[in-house]
Design an enzyme around this catalytic site. Structure first.
Site, short mmCIF file in Angstrom:
data_model
loop_
_atom_site.label_atom_id
_atom_site.label_comp_id
_atom_site.label_asym_id
_atom_site.label_seq_id
_atom_site.Cartn_x
_atom_site.Cartn_y
_atom_site.Cartn_z
CD GLU A 1 -1.10 0.61 3.67
OE1 GLU A 1 -1.53 1.79 3.56
OE2 GLU A 1 -1.32 -0.11 4.66
CG ASP B 1 -13.48 6.36 13.30
OD1 ASP B 1 -13.40 5.70 12.25
OD2 ASP B 1 -12.63 7.19 13.66
CG ASP C 1 -8.49 -0.65 6.22
OD1 ASP C 1 -8.74 0.01 5.19
OD2 ASP C 1 -7.49 -0.46 6.94
CE LYS D 1 1.01 1.68 14.71
NZ LYS D 1 0.92 2.30 13.40
#
Ligand code: PSU
Ligand code: MN
Length: 306
Positions: free
Chosen positions: A27, A141, A145, A162
């Site tokens: 990416e 939120d 992905d 993360k």
């Protein structure tokens, strides 16, 4: 293959795909938004070399002048790294307008999967994926992905997600949408900078050949969607849990105070955590990307031989 009119496949990548050779997608948001210049460019070039050293052809993906690029030249990688945050971070919803206007875009996991699939690439290596943010029960939120993993047949090799995210809710979301979460050599979901998170993956798989077999079965079953392979950061580069968690808690608190929302949320948190932990987190980030590239290249090679 019936190529999309907006797609440009780099000749080396097109030749490899036509010959049934392994190709690994990479990416570009990690280049322009995920790391500072010049480490971003150095890492992007080196990760391509790691893919080659492990038997596959790299295809770094980005949008340039409204063209969907499957495979960049070193000059294009330099351009993306230098422009950094001035390049639009492009998720699925951004593609129509960027392509119509002929603009540039840095591809996230979502758009890299879309373009990889258009080009016929099955395996993609990155650092970390987006997920369900802490507080999503009120902000809603949730990274696109996860939705992309639910619908596009690409294997994404990452180091987990993360802990800026709510990892438990992220796993729940993936389960609901039928995305297999695999631990490469581990039963525990890695959390990017750390090898452990306290959460379990769905399956542990120990070899590239077995990863390829699972992905092949998913295709042969006719199931839509991709597969998430989580590969723990090498022990010697893992960060102390207290250090990283303190930085993450502070970054999340600041993002709430400053009202950071929407597509700015993830880049803000990533940049803040990097600042608060100094160069240590950047060095770890670079190493885990190399580690994922190696597994992805070997898996793409195994998949190409099935
Ligand atoms: N997480 C990381 N590093 C990254 C990203 C996420 O640890 O670079 C980037 C990836 O490109 C990912 C995107 O697809 O952020 C997710 O953004 P959002 O949360 O806005 O969907
Ligand atoms: Mn978001």
């Amino acid at each position: 293959m019936n190529m999309n009119k907006y797609l440009d496949v780099k000749p080396e990548v097109a030749e490899a795909l036509a010959a049934g050779k392994p190709v690994v997608a990479l990416e570009s948001t990690i280049i322009s938004h995920g790391m500072p210049y010049p480490q971003n460019v150095e890492t992007a070039l080196k990760v391509e070399q790691v893919i080659r050293d492990n038997g596959a052809v790299p295809a770094t993906i980005a949008i340039i002048g409204g063209r969907l690029k499957a495979g960049l030249t070193p000059e294009e990688i330099e351009y993306f790294g230098k422009k950094g945050h001035a390049i639009t971070k492009a998720s699925r919803r951004d593609l129509p307008v960027l392509c119509a206007r002929g603009e540039d875009g840095a591809t996230t996991v979502t758009t890299t999967m879309i373009i990889a699939h258009m080009a016929g690439i099955s395996v993609f290596a990155t650092g970390g994926i987006g997920g369900v943010h802490r507080g999503a029960e009120t902000t809603m939120d949730i990274s696109a992905d996860l939705e992309e993993l639910a619908q596009t047949p690409v294997m994404v090799v990452c180091a987990g997600a993360k802990a800026i995210l709510d990892l438990g809710l992220t796993l729940e979301y993936l389960e609901t949408h039928g995305v297999p979460v695999i631990g490469y050599g581990t039963e525990e979901l890695p959390a990017f900078y750390t090898r452990k998170s306290g959460f379990r993956v769905d399956y542990r798989i120990d070899t590239p050949a077995d990863l390829a077999a699972a992905f092949k079965a998913q295709r042969d079953l006719g199931l839509r969607g991709g597969m998430l392979v989580t590969n723990p950061i090498p022990e010697e580069y893992a960060m102390p849990l207290e250090v990283i968690n303190a930085a993450i808690d502070q970054a999340v608190a600041e993002s709430v105070e400053q009202g950071i929302r929407g597509k700015e949320s993830t880049p803000f948190l990533l940049a803040r955590v990097a600042e608060l932990t100094g160069g240590d987190s950047l060095a770890s980030n670079i190493q885990l990307v190399f580690n994922n590239a190696k597994v992805a290249a070997r898996t793409a090679a195994a998949y190409a031989s099935l």
